[in-house]
Design an enzyme around this catalytic site. Structure first.
Site, PDB file in Angstrom:
ATOM      1  N   LYS A 249       8.994 -15.740   2.245  1.00 16.59           N
ATOM      2  CA  LYS A 249       7.649 -15.631   2.817  1.00 16.59           C
ATOM      3  C   LYS A 249       7.336 -16.857   3.678  1.00 16.59           C
ATOM      4  O   LYS A 249       6.762 -16.752   4.763  1.00 16.59           O
ATOM      5  CB  LYS A 249       6.611 -15.467   1.694  1.00 16.59           C
ATOM      6  CG  LYS A 249       6.723 -14.140   0.957  1.00 16.59           C
ATOM      7  CD  LYS A 249       6.338 -13.003   1.883  1.00 16.59           C
ATOM      8  CE  LYS A 249       6.555 -11.637   1.299  1.00 16.59           C
ATOM      9  NZ  LYS A 249       6.245 -10.550   2.246  1.00 16.59           N
TER      10      LYS A 249
ATOM     11  N   SER B 121       2.374 -14.829   0.544  1.00 16.14           N
ATOM     12  CA  SER B 121       2.163 -14.858  -0.903  1.00 16.14           C
ATOM     13  C   SER B 121       1.805 -16.257  -1.374  1.00 16.14           C
ATOM     14  O   SER B 121       2.240 -17.260  -0.792  1.00 16.14           O
ATOM     15  CB  SER B 121       3.468 -14.434  -1.573  1.00 16.14           C
ATOM     16  OG  SER B 121       3.440 -14.729  -2.944  1.00 16.14           O
TER      17      SER B 121
ATOM     18  N   TYR C 172      12.208 -15.555  -3.254  1.00 16.41           N
ATOM     19  CA  TYR C 172      11.112 -14.716  -2.747  1.00 16.41           C
ATOM     20  C   TYR C 172      10.085 -15.577  -2.001  1.00 16.41           C
ATOM     21  O   TYR C 172       9.714 -15.282  -0.865  1.00 16.41           O
ATOM     22  CB  TYR C 172      10.436 -13.966  -3.911  1.00 16.41           C
ATOM     23  CG  TYR C 172       9.158 -13.296  -3.482  1.00 16.41           C
ATOM     24  CD1 TYR C 172       9.190 -12.177  -2.653  1.00 16.41           C
ATOM     25  CD2 TYR C 172       7.909 -13.801  -3.872  1.00 16.41           C
ATOM     26  CE1 TYR C 172       8.023 -11.574  -2.225  1.00 16.41           C
ATOM     27  CE2 TYR C 172       6.735 -13.203  -3.447  1.00 16.41           C
ATOM     28  CZ  TYR C 172       6.800 -12.093  -2.618  1.00 16.41           C
ATOM     29  OH  TYR C 172       5.640 -11.518  -2.181  1.00 16.41           O
TER      30      TYR C 172
END
Ligand code: UDP
Length: 324
Positions: A144, A116, A140
């Site tokens: 990643k 991402s 988050y």
């Protein structure tokens, strides 16, 4: 070629499965259906399973014998990751390790990972190039980045695809995103246009951009799916491990998206300026030169109108058929 697709029943996964299926790949989708749907898997076989379940994973690998893995099974809601970081580290990092261990055990050496733009955090320069500083600003984004880093330490040829703002749906309305509580701008805009929400709130109009609202690089989900097929072909042709941004290389402001939605859906709807949303970079645009050059990525839907029209038509179906 046999491809194991973790998370293939979800929004982006279902488009990847469609793109692979249209090219004749042999597909096995592995998905716990926590946010995905069996009806969204248009090609291949679906096995309902969790990445925390090594035994089932191993059984599936031993029967299917994949040549490659595409991994996009993850929790993806940024504010939720701030509230429940351990859920995110477990689902996104530990479960990815399980999958990588299974690959190691069964000698699967090609791996495409959905990363991402969140790994960049708030970039100092735009468009963002792949080798710029990686400074996630939420759990988050860290999950990643961690999986990217782990992959680098393994003898697995891998491609990490860093998604920018993914939107849009299938023109024939077969598949698209299904969420109850939408947080993404384009989904919220089309829902407001359809009368599902009373008003579209715009988070901040005092950013240092032309109209004061944030700018994002919106990529149609079918172009993103195509990037996965290209990444897989690149690895199968012996390409080295690499990382690519997935975006078009230009962006639209929140106000531009709002106005385009009104135009495309031929309806006016109320908007309200609100406080800035925490953690929002003012501008986030991919430098897409690398993927265009190395993977020969040629977007087919670099067109905000098409993105919004397909999203709007899909949302109508979501509500008519109560898909969530
Ligand atoms: N946004 C907004 N109103 C909304 C949803 C989003 O103003 O109802 C803004 C958000 O602050 C950001 C941009 O739209 O600047 C894109 O947000 P989205 O959640 O779609 O994607 P993100 O860039 O956060 O991944």
């Amino acid at each position: 070629m046999k491809v194991f697709v973790a998370g293939g029943a979800g929004y982006i996964g279902s488009f990847i499965v469609k793109a692979l299926g249209e090219k004749g790949y042999d597909i096995l989708v592995y998905d716990n259906l926590s946010t995905g749907h069996a009806w969204a898997v248009l090609y291949g076989e679906l096995i309902r399973g969790d990445l925390n379940d090594n035994k089932t994973l191993e059984d599936v690998f031993s029967c299917f014998k994949p040549d490659a893995v595409i991994h996009m099974a993850a929790s993806i809601v940024v504010p939720e990751s701030v509230k429940y970081p351990l859920k995110y580290y477990r689902n996104n990092v530990i479960n990815s390790i399980n999958l990588m261990e299974t690959c190691e055990k069964f000698n699967v050496k090609k791996f495409v990972f959905s990363s991402s733009a969140a790994v960049y955090g708030i970039p100092r320069v735009n468009p963002v190039e792949e080798d710029m500083a990686l400074n996630p600003i939420n759990p988050y984004g860290y999950t990643k980045l961690m999986v990217e880093k782990i992959l680098q330490d393994l003898p697995i040829q891998h491609v990490c695809l860093r998604y920018f703002n993914v939107a849009g749906a299938d023109e024939k309305r077969r598949i698209g995103q299904v969420v109850k509580d939408a947080t993404h701008l384009i989904t919220r805009c089309v829902r407001t246009a359809l009368g599902k929400y009373r008003c579209l709130e715009i988070y901040g109009n005092d950013y240092d951009t032309d109209d004061g609202t944030c700018i994002r690089d919106y990529i149609h989900v079918e172009d993103l799916a195509q990037a996965h097929v290209l990444a897989l072909d690149y690895l199968m042709d012996g390409g080295n491990s690499n990382v690519f941004n997935c975006g078009y290389g230009h962006g639209y402001s929140v106000l531009e998206v709002v106005n385009k939605t009104k135009e495309v859906m031929n309806i006016n709807f109320p908007t309200k300026f609100k406080e800035r949303r925490e953690g929002d970079p003012p501008v986030l645009i991919a430098d897409s030169k690398k993927i265009r050059k190395m993977l020969h990525f040629k977007p087919q839907h670099d067109d905000l109108e098409f993105i919004i029209r397909t999203a709007g038509n899909w949302e109508k179906k979501v509500w008519e058929e109560k898909l969530f």
